[in-house]
Design a protein around this motif. Sequence first.
Motif, PDB file in Angstrom:
ATOM      1  N   GLY A   9      38.390  33.953  50.672  1.00 32.49           N
ATOM      2  CA  GLY A   9      38.597  32.945  50.177  1.00 32.49           C
ATOM      3  C   GLY A   9      37.407  31.623  49.206  1.00 32.49           C
ATOM      4  N   GLY A  10      37.408  31.163  48.858  1.00 27.88           N
ATOM      5  CA  GLY A  10      36.489  30.217  47.859  1.00 27.88           C
ATOM      6  C   GLY A  10      36.597  29.172  47.312  1.00 27.88           C
ATOM      7  N   LEU A  11      35.751  28.527  46.484  1.00 32.26           N
ATOM      8  CA  LEU A  11      36.645  27.593  45.383  1.00 32.26           C
ATOM      9  C   LEU A  11      37.118  27.487  44.236  1.00 32.26           C
ATOM     10  CD1 LEU A  11      36.223  24.594  44.898  1.00 32.26           C
ATOM     11  CD2 LEU A  11      33.983  25.061  44.338  1.00 32.26           C
ATOM     12  N   VAL A  12      38.270  27.150  43.785  1.00 25.21           N
ATOM     13  CA  VAL A  12      38.868  27.633  42.911  1.00 25.21           C
ATOM     14  C   VAL A  12      39.625  26.120  42.731  1.00 25.21           C
ATOM     15  CG1 VAL A  12      40.809  28.076  44.145  1.00 25.21           C
ATOM     16  CG2 VAL A  12      40.378  28.791  42.045  1.00 25.21           C
ATOM     17  N   GLN A  13      39.459  25.889  40.985  1.00 29.16           N
ATOM     18  CA  GLN A  13      40.180  25.423  40.761  1.00 29.16           C
ATOM     19  C   GLN A  13      41.752  25.006  39.749  1.00 29.16           C
ATOM     20  OE1 GLN A  13      38.708  24.870  36.207  1.00 29.16           O
ATOM     21  NE2 GLN A  13      36.749  23.316  36.757  1.00 29.16           N
ATOM     22  N   ALA A  14      42.109  23.459  40.342  1.00 24.33           N
ATOM     23  CA  ALA A  14      43.666  24.226  40.829  1.00 24.33           C
ATOM     24  C   ALA A  14      44.401  24.669  39.099  1.00 24.33           C
ATOM     25  CB  ALA A  14      44.152  22.520  40.069  1.00 24.33           C
ATOM     26  N   GLY A  15      45.332  25.765  39.633  1.00 24.56           N
ATOM     27  CA  GLY A  15      46.086  26.239  38.881  1.00 24.56           C
ATOM     28  C   GLY A  15      45.538  27.830  38.646  1.00 24.56           C
ATOM     29  N   GLY A  16      44.068  28.108  39.019  1.00 25.46           N
ATOM     30  CA  GLY A  16      43.622  29.416  39.638  1.00 25.46           C
ATOM     31  C   GLY A  16      43.961  29.973  40.174  1.00 25.46           C
ATOM     32  N   SER A  17      43.481  31.360  40.277  1.00 23.68           N
ATOM     33  CA  SER A  17      44.198  31.946  41.665  1.00 23.68           C
ATOM     34  C   SER A  17      43.204  32.841  42.573  1.00 23.68           C
ATOM     35  CB  SER A  17      44.446  33.703  41.134  1.00 23.68           C
ATOM     36  OG  SER A  17      45.673  33.556  40.250  1.00 23.68           O
ATOM     37  N   LEU A  18      43.349  33.053  43.784  1.00 26.18           N
ATOM     38  CA  LEU A  18      42.383  34.252  44.215  1.00 26.18           C
ATOM     39  C   LEU A  18      43.635  35.053  45.233  1.00 26.18           C
ATOM     40  CD1 LEU A  18      40.581  31.005  46.902  1.00 26.18           C
ATOM     41  CD2 LEU A  18      39.488  32.824  44.925  1.00 26.18           C
ATOM     42  N   ARG A  19      42.806  35.697  45.595  1.00 26.14           N
ATOM     43  CA  ARG A  19      43.572  37.069  46.440  1.00 26.14           C
ATOM     44  C   ARG A  19      42.509  37.558  47.816  1.00 26.14           C
ATOM     45  NH1 ARG A  19      45.012  43.505  46.060  1.00 26.14           N
ATOM     46  NH2 ARG A  19      42.543  44.100  46.335  1.00 26.14           N
ATOM     47  N   LEU A  20      43.412  36.937  49.154  1.00 27.14           N
ATOM     48  CA  LEU A  20      42.771  37.089  50.192  1.00 27.14           C
ATOM     49  C   LEU A  20      42.843  38.665  50.979  1.00 27.14           C
ATOM     50  CD1 LEU A  20      44.154  33.428  52.429  1.00 27.14           C
ATOM     51  CD2 LEU A  20      41.833  34.322  50.552  1.00 27.14           C
ATOM     52  N   SER A  21      42.313  38.972  51.712  1.00 25.54           N
ATOM     53  CA  SER A  21      42.530  40.322  53.015  1.00 25.54           C
ATOM     54  C   SER A  21      42.375  39.812  54.101  1.00 25.54           C
ATOM     55  CB  SER A  21      41.049  41.315  51.526  1.00 25.54           C
ATOM     56  OG  SER A  21      41.627  41.808  50.480  1.00 25.54           O
ATOM     57  N   CYS A  22      42.595  40.789  54.729  1.00 23.45           N
ATOM     58  CA  CYS A  22      42.811  40.530  56.110  1.00 23.45           C
ATOM     59  C   CYS A  22      42.532  42.038  56.472  1.00 23.45           C
ATOM     60  CB  CYS A  22      43.914  40.300  56.900  1.00 23.45           C
ATOM     61  SG  CYS A  22      44.458  40.013  58.536  1.00 23.45           S
ATOM     62  N   ALA A  23      41.476  42.416  56.813  1.00 17.58           N
ATOM     63  CA  ALA A  23      40.800  43.819  57.687  1.00 17.58           C
ATOM     64  C   ALA A  23      41.680  44.691  58.969  1.00 17.58           C
ATOM     65  CB  ALA A  23      39.866  44.030  57.265  1.00 17.58           C
ATOM     66  N   ALA A  24      42.221  45.433  59.135  1.00 15.79           N
ATOM     67  CA  ALA A  24      42.428  45.471  61.254  1.00 15.79           C
ATOM     68  C   ALA A  24      42.012  46.287  61.641  1.00 15.79           C
ATOM     69  CB  ALA A  24      43.758  44.981  60.993  1.00 15.79           C
ATOM     70  N   SER A  25      41.704  46.552  62.198  1.00 12.19           N
ATOM     71  CA  SER A  25      40.862  47.667  63.507  1.00 12.19           C
ATOM     72  C   SER A  25      41.830  47.751  64.686  1.00 12.19           C
ATOM     73  CB  SER A  25      39.890  47.417  63.988  1.00 12.19           C
ATOM     74  OG  SER A  25      39.409  46.316  64.789  1.00 12.19           O
ATOM     75  N   GLY A  26      41.800  48.633  64.590  1.00 13.05           N
ATOM     76  CA  GLY A  26      43.132  49.746  66.182  1.00 13.05           C
ATOM     77  C   GLY A  26      44.313  50.409  65.642  1.00 13.05           C
TER      78      GLY A  26
END
Length: 123
Positions: A9-26
């Motif tokens: 996550g983070g701060l981004v301007q409208a029109g921009g992109s982000l990639r979220l990750s979800c790391a799992a254990s188990g």
Amino acid sequence: QVQLVESGGGLVQAGGSLRLSCAASGRTFSSYAMGWFRQAPGLEREFVARISWSGGYTEYADSVKGRFTISRDNVKNTVYLQMNSLKAEDTAAYYCAVNLRGSRRSKDDYGYWGQGTQVTVSS
């Protein structure tokens, strides 16, 4: 038992992109469908996207369809959410979770929630 940790996550301007990750254990991660939800201040946690255990089936909330893409890597035990063309209304804390029961979009049928990652889109 599955533990989930979101990042990206983070701060981004409208029109921009982000990639979220979800790391799992188990060791049972690859057995479950996974979902992303989001929650803005004062609002209910809402469904964003879901991916089947194999990655072969995905679905999205209408508000993000065509802009967000969910994917997973069962070797790395990670689920991703690629977010493009971000809008101010996408601002929220984003959570991943395991789809434990039948409903694909109800937060009540998800568990093992991560701590969330904040996405802020400036207009």
